[in-house]
Design a protein around this motif. Structure first.
Motif, PDB file in Angstrom:
ATOM      1  N   VAL A  52       0.841  -1.184   0.000  1.00 61.45           N
ATOM      2  CA  VAL A  52       0.000   0.000   0.000  1.00 61.45           C
ATOM      3  C   VAL A  52       0.878   1.236   0.000  1.00 61.45           C
ATOM      4  O   VAL A  52       1.810   1.345   0.806  1.00 61.45           O
ATOM      5  CB  VAL A  52      -0.933   0.013   1.230  1.00 61.45           C
ATOM      6  N   GLY A  53       0.591   2.178  -0.898  1.00 62.04           N
ATOM      7  CA  GLY A  53       1.350   3.419  -0.957  1.00 62.04           C
ATOM      8  C   GLY A  53       0.466   4.629  -0.809  1.00 62.04           C
ATOM      9  O   GLY A  53      -0.656   4.658  -1.322  1.00 62.04           O
ATOM     10  N   ILE A  54       0.944   5.603  -0.055  1.00 61.34           N
ATOM     11  CA  ILE A  54       0.258   6.892   0.061  1.00 61.34           C
ATOM     12  C   ILE A  54       1.173   7.945  -0.539  1.00 61.34           C
ATOM     13  O   ILE A  54       2.342   8.057  -0.157  1.00 61.34           O
ATOM     14  CB  ILE A  54      -0.058   7.222   1.533  1.00 61.34           C
ATOM     15  N   ASN A  55       0.666   8.710  -1.476  1.00 61.33           N
ATOM     16  CA  ASN A  55       1.438   9.716  -2.220  1.00 61.33           C
ATOM     17  C   ASN A  55       2.493   9.081  -3.121  1.00 61.33           C
ATOM     18  O   ASN A  55       3.401   9.767  -3.579  1.00 61.33           O
ATOM     19  CB  ASN A  55       2.116  10.719  -1.283  1.00 61.33           C
ATOM     20  N   THR A  56       2.380   7.778  -3.361  1.00 59.13           N
ATOM     21  CA  THR A  56       3.322   7.142  -4.278  1.00 59.13           C
ATOM     22  C   THR A  56       2.657   5.950  -4.955  1.00 59.13           C
ATOM     23  O   THR A  56       1.997   5.130  -4.297  1.00 59.13           O
ATOM     24  CB  THR A  56       4.597   6.670  -3.553  1.00 59.13           C
ATOM     25  N   PRO A  57       2.782   5.834  -6.276  1.00 53.36           N
ATOM     26  CA  PRO A  57       2.288   4.648  -6.974  1.00 53.36           C
ATOM     27  C   PRO A  57       3.310   3.512  -6.955  1.00 53.36           C
ATOM     28  O   PRO A  57       3.062   2.457  -7.538  1.00 53.36           O
ATOM     29  CB  PRO A  57       2.065   5.179  -8.399  1.00 53.36           C
ATOM     30  N   LYS A  80       5.871  13.514  -1.594  1.00 55.12           N
ATOM     31  CA  LYS A  80       5.336  13.095  -2.888  1.00 55.12           C
ATOM     32  C   LYS A  80       6.353  13.327  -4.005  1.00 55.12           C
ATOM     33  O   LYS A  80       6.042  13.842  -5.075  1.00 55.12           O
ATOM     34  CB  LYS A  80       4.034  13.836  -3.186  1.00 55.12           C
ATOM     35  N   ASP A  81       7.611  12.933  -3.708  1.00 56.68           N
ATOM     36  CA  ASP A  81       8.681  13.193  -4.676  1.00 56.68           C
ATOM     37  C   ASP A  81       9.372  11.915  -5.148  1.00 56.68           C
ATOM     38  O   ASP A  81      10.394  11.979  -5.837  1.00 56.68           O
ATOM     39  CB  ASP A  81       9.726  14.133  -4.061  1.00 56.68           C
ATOM     40  N   ASN A  82       8.826  10.738  -4.817  1.00 55.58           N
ATOM     41  CA  ASN A  82       9.439   9.489  -5.246  1.00 55.58           C
ATOM     42  C   ASN A  82       9.138   9.204  -6.712  1.00 55.58           C
ATOM     43  O   ASN A  82       8.099   9.627  -7.248  1.00 55.58           O
ATOM     44  CB  ASN A  82       8.933   8.328  -4.401  1.00 55.58           C
ATOM     45  N   PRO A  83      10.004   8.465  -7.386  1.00 61.05           N
ATOM     46  CA  PRO A  83       9.764   8.128  -8.800  1.00 61.05           C
ATOM     47  C   PRO A  83       8.635   7.112  -8.931  1.00 61.05           C
ATOM     48  O   PRO A  83       8.336   6.358  -8.003  1.00 61.05           O
ATOM     49  CB  PRO A  83      11.109   7.543  -9.246  1.00 61.05           C
TER      50      PRO A  83
END
Length: 336
Positions: free
Chosen positions: A16-21, A33-36
């Motif tokens: 499960v990810g929040i602010n990241t796909p 919210k800056d991860n690739p």
């Protein structure tokens, strides 16, 4: 439903990810919210992340926690308190005045000033930093200066490796083996412990030896060279009579300059003849006789008499001139 699609992504491994796909653990929050969207985030991107992995370990700023809670802080701030630092790695604070039981880094004291009750405060003690354990806000039952490593008991500004602002007690101490050199400790006017004069002044050696009647034994060995000593020799019988005698001793191998001489002594006798009679045979041999000693345990009035001899600068032998097997004890204190 749109919000759920925007912030929560469930992939084939039920991550499960929040602010990241692109979650990297069972539960992954990307704070900035800056991860690739693919691949692994870099160190800067990880710094604002929070994860829980498949075995329940929590990582903050860390995707591979090695303990139940593993925090990585990449900040460089050294000040906590006034001008609150933003890069504090871990902070527990109770904002209610004097109502903290545990505080790491700071708590609010009676004056409204942030104070350490139990914690680490880099902005304390002249910016040296200090680790404090205390029962009350602003107290200092135990403190460590994080710059010098000095530890203070009942003081938060220790000036020595161990600084005790109060009394100290040692419940158990080892007994030094015979002939071991022991150095006494003194205190100066500030209570700082020191050796007196130099490293050898006041050093003490001791030993006990049992010698049969008419025999000779080594009373003490290993006397350090080039020293002046005072020796106290004690011998007693089974009837509670104890003879104590003092001697001056020099120990110097150069030109065989070693010697021994009797000074005085005391016998706990029933007569007025309480002192010994010394016979200085030569500079390295002295004999002592005691009068007024009652017969006891097979020994006669001369049972406590003996002779001390220095065959070399580092040895004192004792010859039992009495007629009973006795223990001879010596304490050798260095004067110079």
């Amino acid at each position: 439903m749109t919000l759920v699609i925007m912030f929560f992504y469930i992939i084939t491994f039920s991550q499960v990810g929040i602010n990241t796909p692109n979650p990297q653990a069972a539960f992954h929050i990307d704070g900035a919210k800056d991860n690739p969207t693919a691949g692994s985030p870099n160190d800067t991107q990880i710094a604002n992340d929070f994860i829980v992995n498949s075995i329940g370990r929590v990582g903050i700023g860390n995707l591979t926690p090695s303990s139940n809670l593993h925090i990585l802080n990449r900040g460089t701030a050294t000040a906590i308190g006034g001008g609150e630092a933003t890069n504090t790695g871990f902070l527990i604070e109770n904002p209610i005045v004097n109502n903290s039981i545990l505080s790491i880094l700071r708590t609010t004291g009676t004056t409204g000033v942030k104070q350490a009750v139990m914690g680490i405060n880099p902005n304390f003690n002249g910016n040296n930093g200090v680790f404090i354990i205390s029962r009350i806000a602003g107290g200092s039952d135990f403190a460590m200066d994080l710059s010098s490593g000095n530890i203070g008991i009942a003081t938060n500004s220790p000036t020595n490796t161990l600084d005790v602002a109060g009394t100290a007690r040692i419940r158990t101490m080892d007994v030094a083996p015979g002939a071991a050199i022991i150095t006494p400790v003194y205190s100066d006017t500030n209570g700082v412990l020191n050796k007196a004069v130099n490293n050898v002044y006041g050093t003490v050696l001791n030993n006990t030896v049992n010698v049969t009647s008419g025999s000779t034994g080594a009373l003490i060995t290993g006397i350090p060279n080039v020293g002046v000593y005072k020796a106290v020799v004690s011998v007693g019988n089974a009837c509670g009579r104890t003879a104590v005698a003092e001697y001056y001793i020099t120990s110097n191998t150069f030109n065989n300059a070693f010697s021994i001489k009797g000074i005085d002594g005391l016998l706990n006798t029933d007569t007025t003849s309480k002192g010994p009679v010394f016979t200085e045979i030569n500079r390295f041999t002295t004999s002592v006789t005691w009068s007024g000693v009652p017969n006891c345990a097979g020994g006669t009035v001369g049972a406590l008499s003996y002779t001390l001899t220095m065959p070399s600068a580092d040895v004192i032998n004792v010859t039992n001139n009495g007629d009973a097997n006795l223990d001879y004890r010596i304490i050798l204190t260095r004067l110079f």
